[in-house]
Design a protein around this motif. Structure first.
Motif, PDB file in Angstrom:
ATOM      1  N   CYS A  19       0.821  -1.216   0.000  1.00  0.00           N
ATOM      2  CA  CYS A  19       0.000   0.000   0.000  1.00  0.00           C
ATOM      3  C   CYS A  19       0.855   1.266   0.000  1.00  0.00           C
ATOM      4  O   CYS A  19       0.477   2.266  -0.618  1.00  0.00           O
ATOM      5  CB  CYS A  19      -0.928  -0.001   1.208  1.00  0.00           C
ATOM      6  N   THR A  20       1.992   1.224   0.674  1.00  0.00           N
ATOM      7  CA  THR A  20       2.860   2.396   0.722  1.00  0.00           C
ATOM      8  C   THR A  20       3.426   2.716  -0.659  1.00  0.00           C
ATOM      9  O   THR A  20       3.437   3.871  -1.081  1.00  0.00           O
ATOM     10  CB  THR A  20       4.013   2.173   1.719  1.00  0.00           C
ATOM     11  N   PHE A  21       3.886   1.680  -1.358  1.00  0.00           N
ATOM     12  CA  PHE A  21       4.535   1.929  -2.646  1.00  0.00           C
ATOM     13  C   PHE A  21       3.571   1.920  -3.829  1.00  0.00           C
ATOM     14  O   PHE A  21       3.837   2.565  -4.843  1.00  0.00           O
ATOM     15  CB  PHE A  21       5.655   0.911  -2.882  1.00  0.00           C
ATOM     16  N   LEU A  22       2.454   1.203  -3.708  1.00  0.00           N
ATOM     17  CA  LEU A  22       1.524   1.087  -4.839  1.00  0.00           C
ATOM     18  C   LEU A  22       0.188   1.787  -4.598  1.00  0.00           C
ATOM     19  O   LEU A  22      -0.647   1.839  -5.498  1.00  0.00           O
ATOM     20  CB  LEU A  22       1.269  -0.397  -5.152  1.00  0.00           C
ATOM     21  N   GLY A  23      -0.027   2.275  -3.390  1.00  0.00           N
ATOM     22  CA  GLY A  23      -1.270   2.976  -3.079  1.00  0.00           C
ATOM     23  C   GLY A  23      -2.474   2.059  -3.177  1.00  0.00           C
ATOM     24  O   GLY A  23      -2.445   0.933  -2.690  1.00  0.00           O
ATOM     25  N   PRO A  24      -3.532   2.523  -3.819  1.00  0.00           N
ATOM     26  CA  PRO A  24      -4.756   1.723  -3.924  1.00  0.00           C
ATOM     27  C   PRO A  24      -4.550   0.379  -4.631  1.00  0.00           C
ATOM     28  O   PRO A  24      -5.238  -0.591  -4.327  1.00  0.00           O
ATOM     29  CB  PRO A  24      -5.695   2.614  -4.730  1.00  0.00           C
ATOM     30  N   VAL A  25      -3.591   0.297  -5.533  1.00  0.00           N
ATOM     31  CA  VAL A  25      -3.314  -0.981  -6.208  1.00  0.00           C
ATOM     32  C   VAL A  25      -2.769  -1.988  -5.195  1.00  0.00           C
ATOM     33  O   VAL A  25      -3.092  -3.174  -5.241  1.00  0.00           O
ATOM     34  CB  VAL A  25      -2.329  -0.785  -7.385  1.00  0.00           C
ATOM     35  N   GLY A  26      -1.965  -1.533  -4.251  1.00  0.00           N
ATOM     36  CA  GLY A  26      -1.433  -2.402  -3.201  1.00  0.00           C
ATOM     37  C   GLY A  26      -2.507  -2.919  -2.276  1.00  0.00           C
ATOM     38  O   GLY A  26      -2.342  -3.965  -1.644  1.00  0.00           O
TER      39      GLY A  26
END
Length: 80
Positions: A19-26
Motif C-alpha cells: 500500500c505504501t509503494f503502490l497505493g490503492p493498487v497495493g
C-alpha cells in the motif's frame, strides 16, 4: 463430504509495503473489493487534480490494507 481448504495468513508488513509503494493498487493484496473501489476513486481524484485528496486516498489505502489483513488473519485463526 466437506473438505477444509487450508488458509494461509497474510503478512501485515507486506500489506503495508504494497500500500505504501503502490497505493490503492497495493490494497488489492488485502481486499479486492476495497482495492477496486479505491482505484476508481483515486483515478477520479487524480483526473480532477485534487492532490490533497489524492494523498488522503493513498494514506487511507494503507490504513485499510493493514486493517483488512488483520481482520482476515483473525478470521483464519478463529476458524481453526
Amino acid at each position: 463430504m466437506n473438505e477444509i481448504k487450508p488458509m494461509f495468513l497474510k503478512s501485515v508488513a507486506v500489506a503495508l509495503l504494497f500500500c505504501t509503494f503502490l497505493g490503492p493498487v497495493g490494497l488489492l493484496y488485502s481486499s479486492v473489493i476495497g482495492g477496486s473501489l479505491m482505484i476508481v476513486l483515486a483515478l477520479l481524484v487524480f483526473r480532477l487534480k485534487l492532490w490533497g485528496l489524492f494523498l488522503l486516498i493513498w494514506l487511507g489505502s494503507c490504513i485499510w490494507g493493514v486493517a483488512a489483513t488483520n481482520r482476515l488473519n483473525k478470521k483464519i485463526l478463529l476458524a481453526h
